[in-house]
Design an enzyme around this catalytic site. Structure first.
Site, PDB file in Angstrom:
ATOM      1  CB  CYS A   1       4.815   7.118  -8.972  1.00 37.81           C
ATOM      2  SG  CYS A   1       6.510   7.687  -9.099  1.00 37.81           S
TER       3      CYS A   1
ATOM      4  CD  GLU B   1       0.086   3.042  -1.169  1.00 42.43           C
ATOM      5  OE1 GLU B   1       0.619   1.954  -1.475  1.00 42.43           O
ATOM      6  OE2 GLU B   1      -0.683   3.650  -1.961  1.00 42.43           O
TER       7      GLU B   1
ATOM      8  NE  ARG C   1       0.748  -4.012  -1.789  1.00 40.28           N
ATOM      9  CZ  ARG C   1       0.517  -4.442  -3.019  1.00 40.28           C
ATOM     10  NH1 ARG C   1       0.878  -5.661  -3.369  1.00 40.28           N
ATOM     11  NH2 ARG C   1      -0.089  -3.674  -3.906  1.00 40.28           N
TER      12      ARG C   1
ATOM     13  NE  ARG D   1       2.774  -0.586  -3.137  1.00 39.39           N
ATOM     14  CZ  ARG D   1       3.357  -1.591  -3.791  1.00 39.39           C
ATOM     15  NH1 ARG D   1       4.627  -1.902  -3.534  1.00 39.39           N
ATOM     16  NH2 ARG D   1       2.705  -2.291  -4.706  1.00 39.39           N
TER      17      ARG D   1
END
Length: 344
Positions: free
Chosen positions: A72, A119, A163, A165
């Site tokens: 990112c 992802e 988690r 995502r």
């Protein structure tokens, strides 16, 4: 039908693992040397190192599906006003130069794969006040011409880990695509624990004392910073790349002694890697130090989530059911509103 795919920002091949039943990986790229070692041990190839040196026209073969778990990064829109004043054309694709997303975009533009899967961390949507995600979606939709779907998915219904995502799926055609349904309840943390664990994973008195003092200090300030003692009948916190430092986010309680870290094999199980596969040729191998393994599994994907997404993507391609124009999401920005956003 079998498909050729490429694996960018490949890490240790978690996304590749999910797509292997559907075809052949024809190119991979990952700059981290230790991750390359793990990748080679499991897939028999060393990924190309720096994606920025890859020529999209000559170095990358034709492929049907592009896969990328990319970092990112913020985008700078500096210089847009200057380009406008000079009467020069510009676009979001141009504005992403200097970021690693640019490398994905230039490869998609050159090779025009049937589909892609990207992802990233959940916070991509809010990163840089939402600007980063706006840029990404507009490049993929308006400049590269893909039909794009995005969804934040929590893996805890498939593996015992909280988690979340974001997954971004795109198709060159205007294909209908449905995200998989993830169970609300998954396996308990105790299901991935090894029966016999070396004492080296038990925290030293010094480290355990420090973590307790740190948590107590922040509790007095009214915040929740500090270690997490895991509930073995539930799911864990998110495994991160910093787990090697002290294991503080996921500590396993032990009767009569200090808690312990997860072992690398347990981290692999927590991410759904087939380290216990009955067929040795299919068994995932850990060939690096504990420190490197913790970083690698902390940075990886939850493989079972990607397996379900891969299945739905292949179904969408083979079903070849097109969207009706009226059903396309009206919130997608048009080319005109894209330009308004850039110049504002």
């Amino acid at each position: 039908m079998l498909y050729n795919f490429i694996d960018l920002f490949a890490g240790i091949g978690g996304i590749r693992k999910a797509f292997e039943p559907y075809g052949t990986c024809v190119f991979s790229c990952e700059w981290d040397k230790k991750a390359q070692e793990t990748y080679f041990a499991n897939y028999g190839e060393y990924p190309v190192g720096d994606i920025r040196t890859v020529n999209e026209k000559y170095d990358i073969p034709h492929h049907d599906i592009l896969l990328a778990g990319f970092p990112c990064q913020p985008f700078s829109l500096a210089g847009v006003s200057k380009k406008n004043s000079l009467g020069r054309n510009h676009g979001f694709l141009d504005e992403t130069q200097g970021t690693l997303f640019w490398d994905i975009a230039r490869i998609i533009k050159e090779k025009e794969p049937q589909a892609f899967l990207l992802e990233n961390v959940k916070n991509l949507r809010s990163h840089d006040k939402g600007q980063t995600f706006k840029v990404i979606k507009n490049v993929l939709e308006n400049e590269l011409g893909y039909t794009v779907y995005d969804e934040v998915i929590n893996a805890k219904g498939l593996v015992p880990q909280n988690r979340e995502r974001i997954y971004i799926v795109g198709f060159k055609k205007k294909l209908k695509f449905d995200w998989p349904t993830i169970p609300k309840e998954g396996p308990p943390l105790r299901s991935i624990l090894e029966e016999q664990v070396d004492d080296k994973y038990t925290l030293s008195d010094k480290l355990w004392s420090y973590l307790q003092s740190y948590k107590e200090k922040h509790a007095k300030k009214g915040n929740g910073f500090g270690y997490g003692l895991a509930d073995l009948n539930s799911y864990s916190r998110t495994l991160s790349a910093r787990y090697y430092k002290d294991g503080s986010e996921i500590l396993i309680p032990q009767e009569g002694k200090n808690p312990r870290r997860l072992t690398p094999k347990e981290c692999a199980r927590l991410q759904g890697f087939p380290v216990d596969h009955p067929d040795e040729s299919q068994r995932y191998k850990i060939v690096v130090s504990d420190t490197a393994a913790y970083k690698q599994f902390g940075n990886s994907v939850a493989v079972p989530v990607v397996e379900l997404i891969a299945e739905r993507m292949i179904q969408a391609i083979e079903r070849n059911e097109l969207l009706e124009t009226d059903n396309i999401d009206p919130t997608n920005l048009t080319e005109e509103s894209t330009q308004e956003y850039v110049t504002s």
